[in-house]
Design an enzyme around this catalytic site. Structure first.
Site, short mmCIF file in Angstrom:
data_model
loop_
_atom_site.label_atom_id
_atom_site.label_comp_id
_atom_site.label_asym_id
_atom_site.label_seq_id
_atom_site.Cartn_x
_atom_site.Cartn_y
_atom_site.Cartn_z
CG LEU A 94 48.83 97.82 60.98
CD1 LEU A 94 47.69 96.90 60.55
CD2 LEU A 94 49.36 98.60 59.78
CG HIS A 110 51.08 85.84 68.51
ND1 HIS A 110 52.09 86.78 68.33
CD2 HIS A 110 51.30 85.28 69.73
CE1 HIS A 110 52.87 86.78 69.38
NE2 HIS A 110 52.42 85.88 70.25
C1 GRF Z 1 54.65 83.29 61.93
O1 GRF Z 1 55.15 82.44 62.92
C2 GRF Z 1 53.53 84.13 62.45
O2 GRF Z 1 52.76 83.49 63.43
C3 GRF Z 1 54.25 85.30 63.07
O3 GRF Z 1 55.33 85.54 62.21
C4 GRF Z 1 55.68 84.34 61.52
C5 GRF Z 1 55.59 84.65 60.06
O4 GRF Z 1 56.02 83.56 59.29
N1 GRF Z 1 53.38 86.43 63.25
P1 GRF Z 1 55.84 83.59 57.71
O5 GRF Z 1 56.52 84.87 57.21
O6 GRF Z 1 54.39 83.60 57.40
O7 GRF Z 1 56.55 82.38 57.21
#
Ligand code: GRF
Length: 189
Positions: A94, A110
């Site tokens: 963003l 994350h």
């Molecule tokens: C997760 O591991 C999150 O931490 C990262 O991207 C992944 C997304 O997974 N930022 P989902 O689409 O919520 O299943």
């Protein structure tokens, strides 16, 4: 009379397990938030299906997400009285322009113990470095990638015989538990 639930927007790009966890929690009677809008930069993101099934408004943004589009989206979200924006696997950065509209109101999850392993392939890198722990972090979003103020981290053990798949699954399970809890705390703070 019960208190009105806070409006939340979730930004996704794919699978959407975190979005799903946020929605499922929001449907509980005592939950203090509701998912009012789901934004995706991918029109085929699997997470969109679950949002639509739950009658949540969805919006696709363009890959370029230029200033005028950012401004329009910000206006929509402000008009909807969005209290927090949750990034959940959103693969676009963003711009400071957009962030400015929502200071300290955008959070991200994350899959590493930040500040370690910012960016992509976090589990692969943690395994390669023979870390004993991995995990996930929820943090405020700032201009620099995966660098805003940390809200909470959850440690997950890495075992000797771990594979990428096993570790990812174990961390994701914790992510899905943690995100709704943290959001509820933020909303009530
Ligand atoms: C997760 O591991 C999150 O931490 C990262 O991207 C992944 C997304 O997974 N930022 P989902 O689409 O919520 O299943």
């Amino acid at each position: 009379m019960s208190k009105e639930k806070a409006n939340i927007a979730v930004f996704i790009s794919g699978r959407g397990t975190n979005l799903r966890a946020l929605i499922l929690r929001s449907r509980k009677k005592n939950c203090n938030y509701k998912i009012a809008h789901v934004i995706s930069n991918k029109k085929n993101a699997a997470g969109l299906k679950f949002a639509k099934k739950n009658k949540i408004t969805t919006k696709i943004i363009s890959q370029s997400f230029l200033k005028i589009e950012q401004k329009n989206l910000a206006k929509i979200l402000i008009n909807k009285n969005i209290k927090f924006i949750c990034l959940a696997g959103f693969m676009k950065i963003l711009s400071p322009y957009f962030l400015n509209f929502f200071k300290n109101k955008i959070i991200n999850i994350h899959p590493s113990l930040l500040p370690k392993y910012k960016g992509l392939n976090t589990h692969q890198r943690a395994l390669k470095a023979k870390e004993k722990f991995s995990g996930c972090t929820i943090h405020f979003v700032s201009k620099e990638l995966d660098s805003g103020k940390i809200i909470v981290k959850k440690k997950v053990r890495i075992f000797k015989n771990d594979t990428l798949r096993k570790l990812e699954k174990r961390v994701l399970k914790e992510e899905n538990k943690l995100y709704p809890l943290v959001l509820e705390k933020l909303v009530s703070s």
